[in-house]
Design a protein around this motif. Structure first.
Motif, short mmCIF file in Angstrom:
data_model
loop_
_atom_site.label_atom_id
_atom_site.label_comp_id
_atom_site.label_asym_id
_atom_site.label_seq_id
_atom_site.Cartn_x
_atom_site.Cartn_y
_atom_site.Cartn_z
N ALA A 150 -7.81 -7.11 -6.12
CA ALA A 150 -8.88 -7.28 -5.14
C ALA A 150 -8.80 -8.65 -4.48
CB ALA A 150 -10.24 -7.07 -5.81
N MET B 262 -9.27 -0.89 -0.63
CA MET B 262 -8.15 -0.71 -1.56
C MET B 262 -7.89 0.78 -1.81
SD MET B 262 -8.89 -3.80 -4.29
CE MET B 262 -7.44 -3.42 -5.30
N LYS B 263 -8.96 1.55 -1.94
CA LYS B 263 -8.80 3.00 -2.14
C LYS B 263 -8.25 3.67 -0.89
CE LYS B 263 -12.56 3.31 -5.52
NZ LYS B 263 -13.94 3.83 -5.78
N THR B 264 -8.74 3.24 0.27
CA THR B 264 -8.30 3.84 1.53
C THR B 264 -6.80 3.64 1.76
OG1 THR B 264 -10.47 3.57 2.55
CG2 THR B 264 -8.59 3.75 4.04
N SER C 214 0.82 -1.21 0.00
CA SER C 214 0.00 0.00 0.00
C SER C 214 0.86 1.26 0.00
CB SER C 214 -0.92 0.01 1.23
OG SER C 214 -1.75 -1.14 1.26
N THR C 215 0.27 2.34 -0.49
CA THR C 215 0.97 3.62 -0.52
C THR C 215 0.61 4.51 0.66
OG1 THR C 215 -0.76 4.60 -1.91
CG2 THR C 215 1.12 3.57 -3.03
N ALA C 216 -0.51 4.25 1.33
CA ALA C 216 -0.94 5.09 2.45
C ALA C 216 -0.01 4.88 3.64
CB ALA C 216 -2.37 4.75 2.84
N SER D 283 -13.33 -2.96 -2.22
CA SER D 283 -13.15 -1.82 -3.11
C SER D 283 -12.78 -0.56 -2.33
CB SER D 283 -14.43 -1.58 -3.91
OG SER D 283 -14.30 -0.45 -4.74
N ALA D 284 -13.54 -0.28 -1.26
CA ALA D 284 -13.26 0.92 -0.46
C ALA D 284 -11.94 0.79 0.28
CB ALA D 284 -14.41 1.16 0.51
N GLN E 28 -1.92 -1.72 -3.91
CA GLN E 28 -1.36 -1.80 -5.26
C GLN E 28 -1.53 -3.16 -5.92
OE1 GLN E 28 0.20 1.19 -6.74
NE2 GLN E 28 -1.20 1.73 -5.07
N GLY F 72 -4.57 2.75 -0.67
CA GLY F 72 -3.74 2.84 -1.87
C GLY F 72 -3.13 1.49 -2.18
N ARG G 98 -6.80 2.59 9.67
CA ARG G 98 -7.44 3.23 8.53
C ARG G 98 -8.66 2.45 8.05
NH1 ARG G 98 -4.13 7.24 6.17
NH2 ARG G 98 -5.37 7.12 4.27
#
Length: 201
Positions: free
Chosen positions: A69, A60-62, A28-30, A57-58, A66, A64, A37
């Motif tokens: 799914a 993965m966005k939270t 992850s990038t976060a 989905s949410a 990479q 970041g 988180r």
């Protein structure tokens, strides 16, 4: 006792969300703790406000995230270890008691456990927070179990690892006992005193 009603986490399987932390961090990038988180999304998942696909989905966005799914879901699933001593109890008790589940869990974890852990095939049903839209220790989830399975609380032994849940179950009329995997023999003594009957007894 006619029915054995079991929690899942730390009763049938141990779980440690901490096992997911380094895997999420590596992909992850976060910044910060990925489990912190994801905490609000986890609550929404386990109370059924969102389903597993929406959570992934949410999430993965939270974070970041990479990878895929499927990778995210696998990390979320791989937090469990069997509690062998309680599996032995279940395999014996299936001859003497109806077996049901009552657990705070998500569709992701429930599907994973039923797919990959053979012990769950011995249960005839269950009440889960994600499909009931309420979480223990809310008394409502115990009432849902009573209604769904026509339970007589006084004829039902409920087992949970958390004292608050045991207290609420007892208040609803269940014979209720706390389970500590490190004190299995003490659990058996108390459960037998409350009406657990195994073929060897």
């Amino acid at each position: 006792m006619k029915t054995l009603l079991l929690d899942i986490g730390n009763v049938l399987v141990g779980f440690d969300f901490g096992r997911a932390r380094p895997k999420f961090q590596a992909a992850s990038t976060a910044t910060g703790d990925p489990l912190e988180r994801l905490a609000e999304l986890k609550y929404d998942l386990e109370i059924g406000a969102i389903d597993g696909d929406a959570f992934v989905s949410a999430g993965m966005k939270t974070l970041g995230f990479q990878k895929s799914a499927a990778d995210f879901r696998r990390i979320w699933e791989e937090i469990f270890t069997p509690i062998d001593a309680m599996w032995e109890v279940v395999l014996k008790a299936r001859a003497t008691h109806r077996l049901l589940l009552l657990s705070n869990t998500s569709d992701i974890h429930k599907d994973h456990l039923f797919r990959d852990y053979s012990i769950f095939r011995h249960f005839s049903g269950g009440i889960y927070s994600y499909s009931s839209h309420c979480l223990k220790p809310d008394p409502l989830i115990f009432r849902k179990a009573i209604e769904e399975y026509s339970l007589v609380p006084e004829e039902t032994l409920y087992v949970d690892d958390l004292e608050d849940n045991v207290h609420v179950a007892a208040g609803a009329g269940f014979a209720a006992v706390r389970y500590d995997p490190a004190a299995h023999d003490a659990f058996l003594t108390e459960a037998r005193a409350l009406g657990l009957r195994l073929p060897e007894d």
